[in-house]
Design a protein around this motif. Structure first.
Motif, mmCIF file in Angstrom:
data_model
loop_
_atom_site.group_PDB
_atom_site.id
_atom_site.type_symbol
_atom_site.label_atom_id
_atom_site.label_comp_id
_atom_site.label_asym_id
_atom_site.label_seq_id
_atom_site.Cartn_x
_atom_site.Cartn_y
_atom_site.Cartn_z
ATOM 1 N N GLY A 240 -38.927 92.191 -30.446
ATOM 2 C CA GLY A 240 -39.757 92.533 -31.587
ATOM 3 C C GLY A 240 -41.414 91.584 -30.952
ATOM 4 N N GLY A 241 -41.955 91.156 -30.118
ATOM 5 C CA GLY A 241 -43.218 90.974 -29.748
ATOM 6 C C GLY A 241 -44.163 89.524 -30.645
ATOM 7 N N ALA A 242 -42.816 88.499 -31.414
ATOM 8 C CA ALA A 242 -43.648 87.621 -31.874
ATOM 9 C C ALA A 242 -44.096 86.803 -31.197
ATOM 10 C CB ALA A 242 -41.839 86.426 -32.803
ATOM 11 N N VAL A 243 -44.739 85.516 -31.370
ATOM 12 C CA VAL A 243 -45.860 84.298 -30.634
ATOM 13 C C VAL A 243 -45.037 83.127 -31.070
ATOM 14 C CG1 VAL A 243 -47.406 83.212 -30.594
ATOM 15 C CG2 VAL A 243 -47.419 85.968 -30.905
ATOM 16 N N VAL A 244 -44.233 82.308 -30.415
ATOM 17 C CA VAL A 244 -43.336 81.946 -31.007
ATOM 18 C C VAL A 244 -43.799 80.371 -30.623
ATOM 19 C CG1 VAL A 244 -41.197 80.632 -30.589
ATOM 20 C CG2 VAL A 244 -41.086 83.419 -30.926
ATOM 21 N N ARG A 245 -43.976 79.098 -30.960
ATOM 22 C CA ARG A 245 -44.642 77.885 -31.278
ATOM 23 C C ARG A 245 -43.319 77.133 -31.506
ATOM 24 N NH1 ARG A 245 -47.453 81.502 -34.578
ATOM 25 N NH2 ARG A 245 -48.140 80.061 -36.018
ATOM 26 N N ASN A 246 -42.866 76.009 -30.703
ATOM 27 C CA ASN A 246 -41.946 74.982 -30.806
ATOM 28 C C ASN A 246 -42.349 73.336 -29.755
ATOM 29 O OD1 ASN A 246 -39.379 74.302 -31.914
ATOM 30 N ND2 ASN A 246 -38.143 75.727 -31.709
ATOM 31 N N SER A 247 -41.312 72.811 -30.487
ATOM 32 C CA SER A 247 -40.930 71.488 -28.856
ATOM 33 C C SER A 247 -39.661 71.089 -28.687
ATOM 34 C CB SER A 247 -41.736 70.595 -30.306
ATOM 35 O OG SER A 247 -40.594 70.255 -31.316
ATOM 36 N N PHE A 248 -39.373 70.642 -28.267
ATOM 37 C CA PHE A 248 -38.465 70.205 -27.179
ATOM 38 C C PHE A 248 -38.212 68.553 -27.170
ATOM 39 C CE2 PHE A 248 -35.007 69.353 -23.352
ATOM 40 C CZ PHE A 248 -33.959 70.550 -24.150
ATOM 41 N N LEU A 249 -37.992 67.862 -27.688
ATOM 42 C CA LEU A 249 -37.619 66.952 -28.019
ATOM 43 C C LEU A 249 -36.357 65.943 -27.754
ATOM 44 C CD1 LEU A 249 -40.786 66.778 -31.199
ATOM 45 C CD2 LEU A 249 -40.771 66.211 -28.519
ATOM 46 N N GLY A 250 -36.119 64.409 -26.776
ATOM 47 C CA GLY A 250 -34.906 64.661 -27.231
ATOM 48 C C GLY A 250 -33.774 65.168 -27.006
ATOM 49 N N GLY A 251 -34.502 66.531 -26.033
ATOM 50 C CA GLY A 251 -32.704 67.614 -25.416
ATOM 51 C C GLY A 251 -32.441 67.894 -26.801
ATOM 52 N N SER A 252 -33.717 68.553 -28.008
ATOM 53 C CA SER A 252 -33.162 69.331 -28.061
ATOM 54 C C SER A 252 -34.401 69.971 -28.901
ATOM 55 C CB SER A 252 -32.507 69.093 -29.845
ATOM 56 O OG SER A 252 -31.421 67.923 -29.958
ATOM 57 N N TRP A 253 -34.789 71.198 -28.927
ATOM 58 C CA TRP A 253 -35.477 72.194 -29.872
ATOM 59 C C TRP A 253 -35.425 71.735 -31.366
ATOM 60 C CZ3 TRP A 253 -38.615 74.429 -26.773
ATOM 61 C CH2 TRP A 253 -38.505 75.216 -25.909
ATOM 62 N N GLY A 254 -37.240 72.236 -31.810
ATOM 63 C CA GLY A 254 -36.837 71.875 -32.910
ATOM 64 C C GLY A 254 -36.989 73.311 -33.935
#
Length: 321
Positions: A240-254
């Motif tokens: 679908g072409g989304a521009v995804v932002r996230n963080s990976f903290l303490g072993g887990s995605w937010g």
């Protein structure tokens, strides 16, 4: 949210032709001029001039002039109204109708020219590069972006003997982009950010997305293999072409974030220009000088956030910070 370029990086996006940009303080070894666009389908010529004056009427330390009708690119200089000996080069890989990028690296001996990521030619200094006070581009092309990179990065009023023009850097509180640009690095690309990400620090990433690209991502990490404080995943065209932002903290995605402030700049077969600025409470991300999105810090940024990773289906033009 207005984009202000950090000192040491002077970009223009989609400017009209003829394009003329001042170079406060002149050029020095380690600096570079970047020009990216598309040659018109029925092109006869275009030119890139490094001029010792506000326009092309005076001395020209470097004149780069692809002539498609003649099938040759001419390099030359002009001093006191007289042209020097021409240096001729085959046009390939420049061609009518094709996208291109030209990098002119300033070395102690001369100008090293790269076209589309590969070495093209060298032109020895006939005039001191410090005399260059403007860059101009004109001719049969669509100019998408042009940049002068490197140097002291001071505001024009602070540069000795600089011409009195409208300041390029209205906010001198931004830290200088002190590292020289890294041109055309291989992917995967992993590098250390000296001093880490402190407030107002800027990272610029310019690249090209191949026509058959699947996906790529940009990570800002807290040390090698550490937490990802910003994960930017430009379009996965199969999803679908989304521009995804996230963080990976303490072993887990937010939680993912996907909203954009403007049109999606990541398209197959096109160049993109991304500026990531670290703020006190958020990352402010711009595409070609236009706000793209904010990403609020989920953990504080600082010197510990010192690794940049770029992986996947992308061809990098340069990385600068």
């Amino acid at each position: 949210m207005t984009f202000v370029p950090a000192p040491g990086y002077m970009p223009s996006y989609h400017p009209p032709l003829p394009y003329v940009a001042p170079v406060p303080g002149g050029l020095r070894p380690g600096m570079a001029v970047y020009v990216q666009g598309v040659v018109n389908p029925q092109a006869e010529w275009f030119r890139v001039n490094l001029a010792a004056g506000p326009d092309d009427s005076g001395d020209l330390p470097l004149h780069l002039n692809p002539r498609f009708g003649a099938g040759v690119a001419v390099l030359n200089s002009r001093r006191r109204g007289r042209w020097g000996d021409e240096q001729r080069q085959e046009l390939h890989p420049l061609c009518p109708g094709g996208p291109f990028e030209i990098v002119i690296n300033v070395t102690p001996e001369g100008y090293k020219v790269l076209v589309n990521g590969t070495f093209y030619t060298e032109f020895p200094h006939r005039l001191p590069p410090e005399q260059v006070t403007s860059v101009s581009v004109d001719g049969d092309l669509q100019l998408h972006s042009a940049s002068v990179m490197g140097g002291a990065g001071m505001c024009p009023p602070c540069v000795p003997d600089a011409p009195q023009t409208t300041p390029i850097y209205p906010d001198c509180n931004l830290p200088v982009m002190q590292q020289p640009p890294t041109f055309h690095p291989p992917v995967p690309f992993v590098t250390t950010i000296p001093g880490g990400l402190f407030p107002k620090k800027t990272i610029v990433i310019k690249g090209f997305i191949p026509h058959e690209a699947g996906r790529f991502h940009i990570n800002l990490r807290a040390g090698p293999g550490g937490d990802v404080v910003l994960h930017l995943n430009p379009p996965q065209w199969t999803r679908g072409g989304a521009v995804v932002r996230n963080s990976f903290l303490g072993g887990s995605w937010g939680p993912e974030e996907r909203d954009l402030s403007c049109c999606n700049p990541f398209q197959r077969g096109r160049y993109f220009d991304l500026s990531i600025r670290c703020g006190n409470h958020r990352f402010k991300v711009f595409a070609e000088g236009q706000p793209l999105f904010d990403f609020h810090h989920r953990v504080p940024a600082g010197p510990h956030v010192d690794v940049l990773e770029i992986e996947g289906d992308v061809v990098l033009s340069f990385v600068h910070f």
